[in-house]
Design a protein around this motif. Sequence first.
Motif, PDB file in Angstrom:
ATOM      1  N   ILE A  70     -14.902 -66.881  57.444  1.00  0.00           N
ATOM      2  CA  ILE A  70     -14.165 -67.872  56.659  1.00  0.00           C
ATOM      3  C   ILE A  70     -14.195 -69.230  57.352  1.00  0.00           C
ATOM      4  CG2 ILE A  70     -11.832 -68.496  55.897  1.00  0.00           C
ATOM      5  CD1 ILE A  70     -11.303 -65.515  55.539  1.00  0.00           C
ATOM      6  N   LEU A 119     -12.354 -72.173  58.129  1.00  0.00           N
ATOM      7  CA  LEU A 119     -10.922 -72.487  58.120  1.00  0.00           C
ATOM      8  C   LEU A 119     -10.663 -73.949  57.773  1.00  0.00           C
ATOM      9  CD1 LEU A 119      -9.832 -70.522  61.322  1.00  0.00           C
ATOM     10  CD2 LEU A 119      -9.404 -69.859  58.950  1.00  0.00           C
ATOM     11  N   ALA A 172      -5.381 -65.135  56.065  1.00  0.00           N
ATOM     12  CA  ALA A 172      -6.113 -65.597  57.246  1.00  0.00           C
ATOM     13  C   ALA A 172      -5.148 -65.980  58.363  1.00  0.00           C
ATOM     14  CB  ALA A 172      -7.013 -66.780  56.878  1.00  0.00           C
ATOM     15  N   GLN A 210      -5.021 -64.439  62.128  1.00  0.00           N
ATOM     16  CA  GLN A 210      -5.043 -65.295  63.326  1.00  0.00           C
ATOM     17  C   GLN A 210      -3.854 -64.976  64.227  1.00  0.00           C
ATOM     18  OE1 GLN A 210      -5.534 -69.209  61.152  1.00  0.00           O
ATOM     19  NE2 GLN A 210      -6.732 -69.612  62.982  1.00  0.00           N
ATOM     20  N   LEU A 251     -13.190 -67.871  61.040  1.00  0.00           N
ATOM     21  CA  LEU A 251     -12.502 -66.614  61.342  1.00  0.00           C
ATOM     22  C   LEU A 251     -13.285 -65.480  60.687  1.00  0.00           C
ATOM     23  CD1 LEU A 251      -9.767 -65.414  62.544  1.00  0.00           C
ATOM     24  CD2 LEU A 251      -8.963 -65.397  60.171  1.00  0.00           C
ATOM     25  N   ILE A 303     -13.456 -61.801  59.401  1.00  0.00           N
ATOM     26  CA  ILE A 303     -12.519 -60.754  58.989  1.00  0.00           C
ATOM     27  C   ILE A 303     -13.276 -59.503  58.547  1.00  0.00           C
ATOM     28  CG2 ILE A 303     -10.760 -62.436  58.368  1.00  0.00           C
ATOM     29  CD1 ILE A 303     -11.348 -61.650  55.377  1.00  0.00           C
TER      30      ILE A 303
END
Length: 86
Positions: free
Chosen positions: A12, A14, A32, A36, A47, A49
């Motif tokens: 992702i 951010l 998200a 984090q 990020l 995931i």
Amino acid sequence: PSGSEPATKIVINLERLQQLPADKVGPLARYAAAIQSQRGDYNGKVLSIRAEDLRSLSIIYDMTPGELTDQLINWGVLPPEARPAG
Ligand code: C2E
Ligand code: C2E
Ligand code: C2E
């Protein structure tokens, strides 16, 4: 058909996520932020995931995982190459 496959590698963006209106990306942004927090990972521009998380998010957005992948690519939250070639 192209554009219906779920992302296999979910990274992702951010910074892009923060630029989008909360009424669109609110649930994803909260998800998200929760990941984090659980990892203590606050310094990244991206990020990574779990694939399983895309399945959970697709239920929240009332889409298939493939449809949500397309939406995230259209928003610029995932890079186009997140969609598997097919
Ligand atoms: P990569 O997976 O292609 O990630 C490239 C860079 O994107 C990472 O460089 C990092 O700066 C950023 N990045 C990707 N996902 C995240 C995330 O969830 N949080 C944060 N804060 N940054 C993220 P970095 O850290 O120097 O890692 C270089 C490479 O080392 C990674 O390339 C990956 O191949 C490997 N690596 C690092 N951490 C892990 C890990 O937890 N698991 C695995 N399997 N590989 C890792
Ligand atoms: P957990 O699922 O019990 O994972 C414990 C630790 O195992 C993680 O600590 C991480 O170091 C490692 N780990 C587990 N699965 C993976 C994986 O697929 N890739 C990598 N690179 N490492 C993995 P961490 O990162 O401090 O996370 C703590 C807890 O936060 C996790 O416990 C989990 O409950 C939650 N969490 C963190 N990231 C995610 C995520 O992306 N999705 C989900 N659903 N939960 C996450
Ligand atoms: P990654 O670390 O390169 O892990 C790639 C895949 O290996 C994961 O895909 C998962 O299928 C498997 N895997 C790696 N570590 C573990 C583990 O401890 N337990 C289990 N059951 N499987 C593991 P997945 O789940 O789609 O995750 C994709 C990426 O998301 C991971 O790439 C990692 O960058 C990130 N991630 C996922 N969960 C965590 C986590 O708990 N903590 C951290 N720091 N990163 C995570």
